[in-house]
Design a protein around this motif. Sequence first.
Motif, mmCIF file in Angstrom:
data_model
loop_
_atom_site.group_PDB
_atom_site.id
_atom_site.type_symbol
_atom_site.label_atom_id
_atom_site.label_comp_id
_atom_site.label_asym_id
_atom_site.label_seq_id
_atom_site.Cartn_x
_atom_site.Cartn_y
_atom_site.Cartn_z
ATOM 1 N N ILE A 1 2.001 4.935 7.259
ATOM 2 C CA ILE A 1 2.670 3.844 6.568
ATOM 3 C C ILE A 1 2.178 2.542 7.188
ATOM 4 C CG2 ILE A 1 4.889 2.724 6.097
ATOM 5 C CD1 ILE A 1 6.194 5.463 6.226
ATOM 6 N N LEU A 2 1.774 1.601 6.348
ATOM 7 C CA LEU A 2 1.311 0.303 6.827
ATOM 8 C C LEU A 2 2.521 -0.554 7.195
ATOM 9 C CD1 LEU A 2 -1.371 -1.296 7.154
ATOM 10 C CD2 LEU A 2 -0.938 -2.258 4.884
ATOM 11 N N LEU A 3 2.502 -1.100 8.419
ATOM 12 C CA LEU A 3 3.598 -1.942 8.869
ATOM 13 C C LEU A 3 3.749 -3.165 7.962
ATOM 14 C CD1 LEU A 3 2.894 -1.949 12.716
ATOM 15 C CD2 LEU A 3 4.637 -0.630 11.520
ATOM 16 N N THR A 4 4.969 -3.737 7.964
ATOM 17 C CA THR A 4 5.215 -4.932 7.153
ATOM 18 C C THR A 4 4.235 -6.044 7.495
ATOM 19 O OG1 THR A 4 7.561 -4.354 7.056
ATOM 20 C CG2 THR A 4 6.962 -6.622 6.494
ATOM 21 N N SER A 5 3.934 -6.161 8.786
ATOM 22 C CA SER A 5 2.980 -7.182 9.250
ATOM 23 C C SER A 5 1.544 -6.677 9.239
ATOM 24 C CB SER A 5 3.343 -7.634 10.665
ATOM 25 O OG SER A 5 3.290 -6.524 11.562
ATOM 26 N N GLY A 6 1.342 -5.441 8.774
ATOM 27 C CA GLY A 6 0.021 -4.833 8.815
ATOM 28 C C GLY A 6 -0.943 -5.432 7.814
ATOM 29 N N SER A 7 -2.234 -5.206 8.049
ATOM 30 C CA SER A 7 -3.273 -5.776 7.184
ATOM 31 C C SER A 7 -4.354 -4.743 6.900
ATOM 32 C CB SER A 7 -3.892 -7.015 7.841
ATOM 33 O OG SER A 7 -4.513 -6.662 9.067
ATOM 34 N N VAL A 8 -5.119 -5.034 5.843
ATOM 35 C CA VAL A 8 -6.230 -4.173 5.427
ATOM 36 C C VAL A 8 -7.475 -5.042 5.314
ATOM 37 C CG1 VAL A 8 -7.110 -2.627 3.638
ATOM 38 C CG2 VAL A 8 -4.653 -2.667 4.160
ATOM 39 N N ARG A 9 -8.606 -4.537 5.800
ATOM 40 C CA ARG A 9 -9.889 -5.237 5.671
ATOM 41 C C ARG A 9 -10.886 -4.327 4.966
ATOM 42 N NH1 ARG A 9 -10.255 -10.526 6.624
ATOM 43 N NH2 ARG A 9 -12.349 -10.335 7.480
ATOM 44 N N TYR A 10 -11.613 -4.905 4.024
ATOM 45 C CA TYR A 10 -12.652 -4.177 3.317
ATOM 46 C C TYR A 10 -13.803 -5.131 3.061
ATOM 47 C CZ TYR A 10 -15.011 -1.440 -0.330
ATOM 48 O OH TYR A 10 -15.954 -0.740 -1.088
ATOM 49 N N LEU A 11 -15.004 -4.738 3.430
ATOM 50 C CA LEU A 11 -16.199 -5.573 3.288
ATOM 51 C C LEU A 11 -16.016 -6.915 3.994
ATOM 52 C CD1 LEU A 11 -17.196 -4.812 -0.409
ATOM 53 C CD2 LEU A 11 -17.973 -3.692 1.682
ATOM 54 N N ASN A 12 -15.315 -6.867 5.135
ATOM 55 C CA ASN A 12 -15.079 -8.026 5.997
ATOM 56 C C ASN A 12 -14.265 -9.113 5.310
ATOM 57 O OD1 ASN A 12 -15.328 -9.165 8.570
ATOM 58 N ND2 ASN A 12 -17.042 -10.436 7.947
ATOM 59 N N ALA A 13 -13.359 -8.706 4.437
ATOM 60 C CA ALA A 13 -12.480 -9.654 3.753
ATOM 61 C C ALA A 13 -11.093 -9.028 3.611
ATOM 62 C CB ALA A 13 -13.038 -10.015 2.378
ATOM 63 N N GLU A 14 -10.116 -9.868 3.324
ATOM 64 C CA GLU A 14 -8.753 -9.388 3.112
ATOM 65 C C GLU A 14 -8.726 -8.425 1.941
ATOM 66 O OE1 GLU A 14 -4.384 -11.242 1.915
ATOM 67 O OE2 GLU A 14 -5.950 -12.543 2.752
ATOM 68 N N ALA A 15 -7.907 -7.364 2.073
ATOM 69 C CA ALA A 15 -7.874 -6.340 1.036
ATOM 70 C C ALA A 15 -6.485 -5.719 0.971
ATOM 71 C CB ALA A 15 -8.929 -5.268 1.314
ATOM 72 N N THR A 16 -6.298 -4.838 -0.009
ATOM 73 C CA THR A 16 -5.093 -4.015 -0.101
ATOM 74 C C THR A 16 -5.537 -2.555 -0.051
ATOM 75 O OG1 THR A 16 -5.194 -4.017 -2.521
ATOM 76 C CG2 THR A 16 -3.854 -5.729 -1.457
ATOM 77 N N LEU A 17 -4.584 -1.666 0.136
ATOM 78 C CA LEU A 17 -4.943 -0.256 0.283
ATOM 79 C C LEU A 17 -5.681 0.288 -0.934
ATOM 80 C CD1 LEU A 17 -1.780 1.235 2.041
ATOM 81 C CD2 LEU A 17 -4.068 0.966 3.007
ATOM 82 N N ASP A 18 -5.327 -0.207 -2.141
ATOM 83 C CA ASP A 18 -5.993 0.334 -3.323
ATOM 84 C C ASP A 18 -7.416 -0.192 -3.498
ATOM 85 O OD1 ASP A 18 -5.116 -2.161 -3.913
ATOM 86 O OD2 ASP A 18 -4.156 -1.645 -5.817
ATOM 87 N N ASP A 19 -7.858 -1.120 -2.622
ATOM 88 C CA ASP A 19 -9.268 -1.531 -2.618
ATOM 89 C C ASP A 19 -10.156 -0.480 -1.955
ATOM 90 O OD1 ASP A 19 -8.841 -3.991 -3.855
ATOM 91 O OD2 ASP A 19 -8.481 -5.012 -1.955
ATOM 92 N N LEU A 20 -9.562 0.328 -1.104
ATOM 93 C CA LEU A 20 -10.344 1.260 -0.292
ATOM 94 C C LEU A 20 -10.623 2.532 -1.081
ATOM 95 C CD1 LEU A 20 -8.358 0.948 3.069
ATOM 96 C CD2 LEU A 20 -10.319 -0.398 2.299
ATOM 97 N N PRO A 21 -11.891 2.889 -1.262
ATOM 98 C CA PRO A 21 -12.210 4.095 -2.030
ATOM 99 C C PRO A 21 -11.938 5.367 -1.236
ATOM 100 C CG PRO A 21 -14.220 3.025 -1.269
ATOM 101 C CD PRO A 21 -13.100 2.115 -0.899
ATOM 102 N N PRO A 22 -11.223 6.340 -1.802
ATOM 103 C CA PRO A 22 -11.033 7.626 -1.115
ATOM 104 C C PRO A 22 -12.378 8.258 -0.789
ATOM 105 C CG PRO A 22 -9.565 7.441 -3.004
ATOM 106 C CD PRO A 22 -10.525 6.285 -3.093
ATOM 107 N N GLY A 23 -12.416 8.978 0.327
ATOM 108 C CA GLY A 23 -13.658 9.602 0.784
ATOM 109 C C GLY A 23 -14.427 8.762 1.765
ATOM 110 N N MET A 24 -14.004 7.496 1.966
ATOM 111 C CA MET A 24 -14.672 6.602 2.910
ATOM 112 C C MET A 24 -13.976 6.664 4.265
ATOM 113 S SD MET A 24 -15.113 2.469 2.615
ATOM 114 C CE MET A 24 -13.361 2.216 2.913
ATOM 115 N N ARG A 25 -14.765 6.611 5.328
ATOM 116 C CA ARG A 25 -14.201 6.601 6.678
ATOM 117 C C ARG A 25 -13.628 5.219 6.982
ATOM 118 N NH1 ARG A 25 -15.983 5.422 12.093
ATOM 119 N NH2 ARG A 25 -14.924 6.789 13.591
#
Length: 528
Positions: free
Chosen positions: A364-388
């Motif tokens: 579970i992502l913390l309330t203050s938690g963050s996601v990075r994708y391609l060195n930019a701000e992202a959300t969990l649904d930006d991340l493709p399944p199967g990627m490390r």
Amino acid sequence: MRGLFALLLLLVTQAGRPASPPQTDSKISPLADAKVPVRSIGANRNLPGVRLQPGEFPMRGSEHRVRGELVETDVIHRAGVFRREGDGELVNFTLPPFGSVSYLGTEADMRDVPMGTPLMFSLYQDDKGTFSLAADIQADASPPPAAVTEAQRKKRFAFLKARGLPAWIDRVDGDRFTVTLFSRDAASLQALFKAEGIDPAQLAKEHRRITVGVANEHLRSYLPNVTGRGATVEEFQSVPTNGFGCSGVRLVLQPELLLEGFRKGHIVRLFAPAWPIDAMPFGEGLYAGGHDEEPADSKELQPADFPYRTDFGNENLSWYQIQPGKTPPDHSEHRVGGELVKVDAAHRSGQFRIDRTGELVNFILLTSGSVRYLNAEATLDDLPPGMRCLFSLYQDEHGAFTRANVVTDEYSSLAGNTVTYRLEAALLDAGKLIVTRHAAPVQTDYVLEPRVPLDFGQMELTVDDKTRVWKGDRQVKLTDLTVGDELLVNRTARTKTSQGRCTDIWAGAETFRLATEQQRKRHAPPGK
């Protein structure tokens, strides 16, 4: 320059501390204790192996020998990964301070050994019982022509001359201490002495002055050109060489100032009277007090600096516990890599498969938690399944690591540390890219021009016909990659036999900029 003054002040103030009481010298560890028999080559294979002991060179014959081919190196921390012969399992290894490498018929450094080289590893168990400590690594091949060996020997001599001869402190008696030099074999060190006109016995007889610098377990030193101290050679002793790493040369030294680092069991580097003394190559040295802004991946974190358990030490302490409304401190997380299986963006949660073990973890992502994708701000649904991804985790109320503060792809982790992979060779028939891992130039606080860090090491990247390659704003083929290209990648999870397949490769600074810019636009406010 403030960092430099702080460092000097630290060394001087700590130098006045009382020296350690007299201690017994380091020695060759016995092959087996009469009361506790252990395994050795060719005998007692079902018994426990010899454990490395502080201040002891392990006796040859007590090691666990494994053949394998080199697939990754970290030359800064004297570590790497090899693929074990037979079952293909990937094995992590680290060289202890006295650990040595032989390549092209003579001593070498890890950076001299190409990827894919067949090697014989002489291993010992670490604190967790895993055979990961390599006392000796030897190229598993026929001796090369004499001229090739001589060229490698000269390269090794220059390497040691620039960094100092490594040794550890056997004992401290008042204002004097005893050191034993490291070397794979006595003949190698004697050849260096002959080439440089050095006679250890004569140095002692004439009470010649050398310079001693403090180093760490990876043989990285603290600015020897600034913090090194002169020392008089008081005595030369010849000792047995039947232990891994023991050169047979022991010296009794009297330094002009007894530094904090001059304690039993600590590592030092010695510079002969006529040798130049310079800082270690940028990115390889250890710099305290903020003297240098080193590349992030080369920084040496000290467990003693943290009042909680970390991934790199303090195993007897508790992990940091997350607190509502408070941002967790740096390095308090438990960092885990794994392949993303699924996400539930609405509930800020998901599941991933841990590297190597394959264990599934619900997070579970913390309330203050963050996601990075391609060195930019992202959300969990930006991340493709199967990627490390890399997960910065904290414990839940049951003590399980299920609370994620940061989730990031490998691209973002590399780019955030200004690290890229430089393509050295494309072995596409074998499904491999050979790359060098290095960092961008760094601006320091005392040099006008940015400094270029030392290359960190090399590794294999696995590719196949499913790997997507990007140059500029176009998708291209693997065959369009050229030697010298700077790469960022995303991969699949690591398994027992694979470092992960590259799902995507981005080549060139302009490609990096476009990929990051495109991701930023996905979450930019309307009109921006």
